[in-house]
Design an enzyme around this catalytic site. Structure first.
Site, PDB file in Angstrom:
ATOM      1  N   CYS A 120       0.856  -1.184   0.000  1.00 36.51           N
ATOM      2  CA  CYS A 120       0.000   0.000   0.000  1.00 36.51           C
ATOM      3  C   CYS A 120       0.890   1.232   0.000  1.00 36.51           C
ATOM      4  O   CYS A 120       2.096   1.143   0.195  1.00 36.51           O
ATOM      5  CB  CYS A 120      -0.934   0.020   1.201  1.00 36.51           C
ATOM      6  SG  CYS A 120      -2.378   1.076   0.901  1.00 36.51           S
ATOM      7  N   CYS A 122      -0.235   4.244   1.757  1.00 35.45           N
ATOM      8  CA  CYS A 122      -0.634   5.217   2.792  1.00 35.45           C
ATOM      9  C   CYS A 122       0.444   5.480   3.842  1.00 35.45           C
ATOM     10  O   CYS A 122       0.513   6.577   4.392  1.00 35.45           O
ATOM     11  CB  CYS A 122      -1.938   4.792   3.456  1.00 35.45           C
ATOM     12  SG  CYS A 122      -1.923   3.126   4.120  1.00 35.45           S
ATOM     13  N   CYS A 130      -4.109   5.881   0.275  1.00 36.68           N
ATOM     14  CA  CYS A 130      -3.567   4.618  -0.224  1.00 36.68           C
ATOM     15  C   CYS A 130      -3.233   4.668  -1.713  1.00 36.68           C
ATOM     16  O   CYS A 130      -2.749   3.684  -2.281  1.00 36.68           O
ATOM     17  CB  CYS A 130      -4.554   3.492   0.064  1.00 36.68           C
ATOM     18  SG  CYS A 130      -4.972   3.371   1.816  1.00 36.68           S
ATOM     19  N   LYS A 195     -12.326  -5.171   2.109  1.00 38.17           N
ATOM     20  CA  LYS A 195     -11.758  -4.339   3.169  1.00 38.17           C
ATOM     21  C   LYS A 195     -12.690  -3.166   3.395  1.00 38.17           C
ATOM     22  O   LYS A 195     -12.948  -2.381   2.474  1.00 38.17           O
ATOM     23  CB  LYS A 195     -10.362  -3.860   2.761  1.00 38.17           C
ATOM     24  CG  LYS A 195      -9.749  -2.930   3.799  1.00 38.17           C
ATOM     25  CD  LYS A 195      -8.311  -2.591   3.480  1.00 38.17           C
ATOM     26  CE  LYS A 195      -7.758  -1.616   4.496  1.00 38.17           C
ATOM     27  NZ  LYS A 195      -6.357  -1.284   4.243  1.00 38.17           N
ATOM     28  N   ARG A 205      -3.202   2.951  12.597  1.00 37.53           N
ATOM     29  CA  ARG A 205      -2.774   4.193  11.926  1.00 37.53           C
ATOM     30  C   ARG A 205      -1.859   4.994  12.820  1.00 37.53           C
ATOM     31  O   ARG A 205      -0.953   5.678  12.336  1.00 37.53           O
ATOM     32  CB  ARG A 205      -3.997   4.999  11.496  1.00 37.53           C
ATOM     33  CG  ARG A 205      -4.731   4.295  10.363  1.00 37.53           C
ATOM     34  CD  ARG A 205      -5.927   5.087   9.873  1.00 37.53           C
ATOM     35  NE  ARG A 205      -6.709   4.303   8.927  1.00 37.53           N
ATOM     36  CZ  ARG A 205      -7.928   4.626   8.520  1.00 37.53           C
ATOM     37  NH1 ARG A 205      -8.508   5.727   8.986  1.00 37.53           N
ATOM     38  NH2 ARG A 205      -8.575   3.860   7.662  1.00 37.53           N
ATOM     39  N   ARG A 217     -11.223   7.334   3.958  1.00 34.96           N
ATOM     40  CA  ARG A 217     -10.981   6.341   2.902  1.00 34.96           C
ATOM     41  C   ARG A 217     -12.278   5.795   2.287  1.00 34.96           C
ATOM     42  O   ARG A 217     -12.268   4.747   1.651  1.00 34.96           O
ATOM     43  CB  ARG A 217     -10.180   5.172   3.473  1.00 34.96           C
ATOM     44  CG  ARG A 217      -8.841   5.542   4.122  1.00 34.96           C
ATOM     45  CD  ARG A 217      -7.857   4.394   4.008  1.00 34.96           C
ATOM     46  NE  ARG A 217      -6.767   4.432   4.967  1.00 34.96           N
ATOM     47  CZ  ARG A 217      -5.751   5.300   4.959  1.00 34.96           C
ATOM     48  NH1 ARG A 217      -5.707   6.253   4.045  1.00 34.96           N
ATOM     49  NH2 ARG A 217      -4.806   5.215   5.874  1.00 34.96           N
ATOM     50  N   GLU A 233     -16.482  -7.921  -4.973  1.00 34.62           N
ATOM     51  CA  GLU A 233     -15.058  -7.551  -4.816  1.00 34.62           C
ATOM     52  C   GLU A 233     -14.172  -8.804  -4.857  1.00 34.62           C
ATOM     53  O   GLU A 233     -13.142  -8.820  -5.518  1.00 34.62           O
ATOM     54  CB  GLU A 233     -14.845  -6.828  -3.477  1.00 34.62           C
ATOM     55  CG  GLU A 233     -15.228  -5.368  -3.481  1.00 34.62           C
ATOM     56  CD  GLU A 233     -14.170  -4.483  -4.134  1.00 34.62           C
ATOM     57  OE1 GLU A 233     -13.146  -5.010  -4.615  1.00 34.62           O
ATOM     58  OE2 GLU A 233     -14.378  -3.260  -4.178  1.00 34.62           O
ATOM     59  N   LYS A 248     -11.680  -7.958   6.060  1.00 37.81           N
ATOM     60  CA  LYS A 248     -11.085  -7.102   7.090  1.00 37.81           C
ATOM     61  C   LYS A 248     -11.998  -5.946   7.400  1.00 37.81           C
ATOM     62  O   LYS A 248     -12.477  -5.321   6.462  1.00 37.81           O
ATOM     63  CB  LYS A 248      -9.734  -6.592   6.572  1.00 37.81           C
ATOM     64  CG  LYS A 248      -9.053  -5.592   7.450  1.00 37.81           C
ATOM     65  CD  LYS A 248      -7.807  -5.074   6.785  1.00 37.81           C
ATOM     66  CE  LYS A 248      -7.229  -3.998   7.684  1.00 37.81           C
ATOM     67  NZ  LYS A 248      -6.273  -3.173   7.016  1.00 37.81           N
ATOM     68  N   TYR A 313      -2.752  -9.680  16.014  1.00 31.99           N
ATOM     69  CA  TYR A 313      -1.696  -9.185  16.904  1.00 31.99           C
ATOM     70  C   TYR A 313      -1.550 -10.094  18.120  1.00 31.99           C
ATOM     71  O   TYR A 313      -0.632  -9.927  18.909  1.00 31.99           O
ATOM     72  CB  TYR A 313      -1.992  -7.730  17.303  1.00 31.99           C
ATOM     73  CG  TYR A 313      -2.090  -6.835  16.084  1.00 31.99           C
ATOM     74  CD1 TYR A 313      -0.938  -6.351  15.465  1.00 31.99           C
ATOM     75  CD2 TYR A 313      -3.324  -6.542  15.495  1.00 31.99           C
ATOM     76  CE1 TYR A 313      -1.005  -5.579  14.313  1.00 31.99           C
ATOM     77  CE2 TYR A 313      -3.409  -5.769  14.351  1.00 31.99           C
ATOM     78  CZ  TYR A 313      -2.253  -5.291  13.762  1.00 31.99           C
ATOM     79  OH  TYR A 313      -2.318  -4.536  12.603  1.00 31.99           O
TER      80      TYR A 313
HETATM   81  C1  PBG Z   1      -3.001   0.015   4.926  1.00 28.92           C
HETATM   82  C2  PBG Z   1      -3.502  -0.903   5.988  1.00 28.92           C
HETATM   83  C3  PBG Z   1      -4.330  -0.590   7.080  1.00 28.92           C
HETATM   84  C4  PBG Z   1      -4.435  -1.762   7.827  1.00 28.92           C
HETATM   85  C5  PBG Z   1      -3.718  -2.743   7.145  1.00 28.92           C
HETATM   86  N1  PBG Z   1      -3.163  -2.196   6.011  1.00 28.92           N
HETATM   87  C6  PBG Z   1      -4.900   0.689   7.530  1.00 28.92           C
HETATM   88  C7  PBG Z   1      -5.907   1.373   6.716  1.00 28.92           C
HETATM   89  O1  PBG Z   1      -6.408   0.883   5.716  1.00 28.92           O
HETATM   90  O2  PBG Z   1      -6.191   2.525   7.089  1.00 28.92           O
HETATM   91  C8  PBG Z   1      -5.200  -1.888   9.115  1.00 28.92           C
HETATM   92  C9  PBG Z   1      -4.709  -2.941  10.050  1.00 28.92           C
HETATM   93  C10 PBG Z   1      -5.185  -2.836  11.451  1.00 28.92           C
HETATM   94  O3  PBG Z   1      -5.978  -1.956  11.849  1.00 28.92           O
HETATM   95  O4  PBG Z   1      -4.762  -3.692  12.225  1.00 28.92           O
HETATM   96  N2  PBG Z   1      -3.895   0.239   3.893  1.00 28.92           N
HETATM   97 ZN    ZN Z   2      -3.280   2.043   2.642  1.00 27.93          ZN
END
Ligand code: PBG
Ligand code: ZN
Length: 325
Positions: A120, A122, A130, A195, A205, A217, A233, A248, A313
């Protein structure tokens, strides 16, 4: 089957019966550990909202990946925190970028564990989106090449699998093509296919310094109200060449995991995201819940919903629990 002819409690009366009829089993094989890597030496910056997680310099990252490998965890997924950000997120696809260096170091020094990379922009763009910005909007098609270059640079560094999380339309095809053209036809793509635009990403973040600097986003991540769209998707990503489909976050989206598992014939991953982790940690810190038990019940629920693998995690703690069971 009606009471008193049938009594469900008969098969619950002791541990052996319960073991025998248990429908879902969580295994160390299901776990993927997300890790944050930062420039520097001997850095281990605690992430306040994610107790037990750190921004790790490569030397410390290698130690943690060794620990994960020792516990039998099959994979980690890396997120990079670069020194510098710019409008085009050049750090994301730099040959000597933080993730590229980290992948190399881990692959050189740890065996028996897969290194997945989050693809990504971002974390690398100064605006925190992103994709590329054009007239205050995230430009889909202009972002595809940068994302593909990012994925290729990860593969060149030795990544075992790439995981695009940007939610630009068409990025899986673009990544598949560039990988194939460069002799990486054996590198799989784990696509963040469904997502959602979720507030559960807050702690992540903060950890990755990847918050959007204006607006949000919602023009690229999915509306939490939608589930039919998740199938669309996922189907698109499969046609474009995805090997694993991810949902996710996980917990507010167990119905989506269940639906995708039923309707899609690829392995399904679920991301137990940062906010889901932090909430359990916070309640446990207050003494309001039993952390280990709630952790295991939570991961089990994601598995029961249909996930074949879980990015979490809790991976180290859960692996420890599963090993001592
Ligand atoms: C980047 C990304 C994000 C997460 C994984 N890859 C953040 C987002 O989309 O803002 C989130 C992971 C998490 O909250 O544990 N695009
Ligand atoms: Zn991103």
């Amino acid at each position: 089957m009606i009471f008193p002819d049938y009594r469900p409690r008969r098969l619950r009366q002791n541990k052996s019966f319960r073991r025998m009829i248990s429908e879902t089993r969580l295994s160390i094989d299901d776990l993927i550990l997300p890790l944050f890597v930062i420039e520097g030496k001997n850095v281990k910056n605690p992430i306040p909202s994610m107790p037990g997680h750190y921004q790790l310099s490569i030397d410390n990252l290698v130690k943690t990946v060794k620990e994960a490998s020792g516990l039998g965890i099959p994979a980690v997924i890396l997120f990079g925190i670069p020194d510098k950000k710019d409008p085009l997120g050049t750090g994301a696809y730099a040959k000597n970028g933080i993730v590229q260096k980290a992948v190399k170091a881990v692959k050189d020094r740890v065996s028996d564990i897969l290194v997945i990379t989050d693809v990504c922009l971002c974390g690398y763009t100064d605006h925190g989106h992103c994709g590329m910005i054009d007239k205050q909007l995230v430009d889909n098609d202009a972002s595809l090449d940068l994302l593909a270059r990012t994925a290729l640079s990860h593969a060149k560094a030795g990544a075992d699998m790439v995981a695009p999380s940007d939610m630009m339309d068409g990025r899986v095809a673009e990544i598949r093509q560039i990988l194939d053209e460069n002799n990486f036809s054996n590198t799989p793509i784990m696509s963040y296919a469904a997502k959602y635009c979720s507030s559960y990403y807050g702690p992540f973040r903060e950890a990755a310094g990847s918050s959007p600097q204006f607006s949000d986003r919602s023009t690229y991540q999915m509306d939490p109200a939608n589930s039919i769209e998740a199938i669309r998707e996922a189907s698109m990503d499969i046609e474009e060449g995805a090997d694993i489909i991810m949902v996710k976050p996980a917990l507010s989206y167990l119905d989506i995991i269940c639906r995708i598992r039923e309707e899609i014939d690829l392995p399904v991953a679920a991301y137990n995201v940062s906010g889901e982790f932090s909430m359990i940690k916070a309640a446990a810190e207050k003494g309001w819940i039993d952390e280990k038990k709630v952790m295991m019940e939570t991961l089990l629920s994601i598995k029961r919903a249909g996930a074949d693998m879980i990015l979490t995690y809790f991976a180290l703690d859960a692996a420890e629990e599963l090993r001592n069971k």
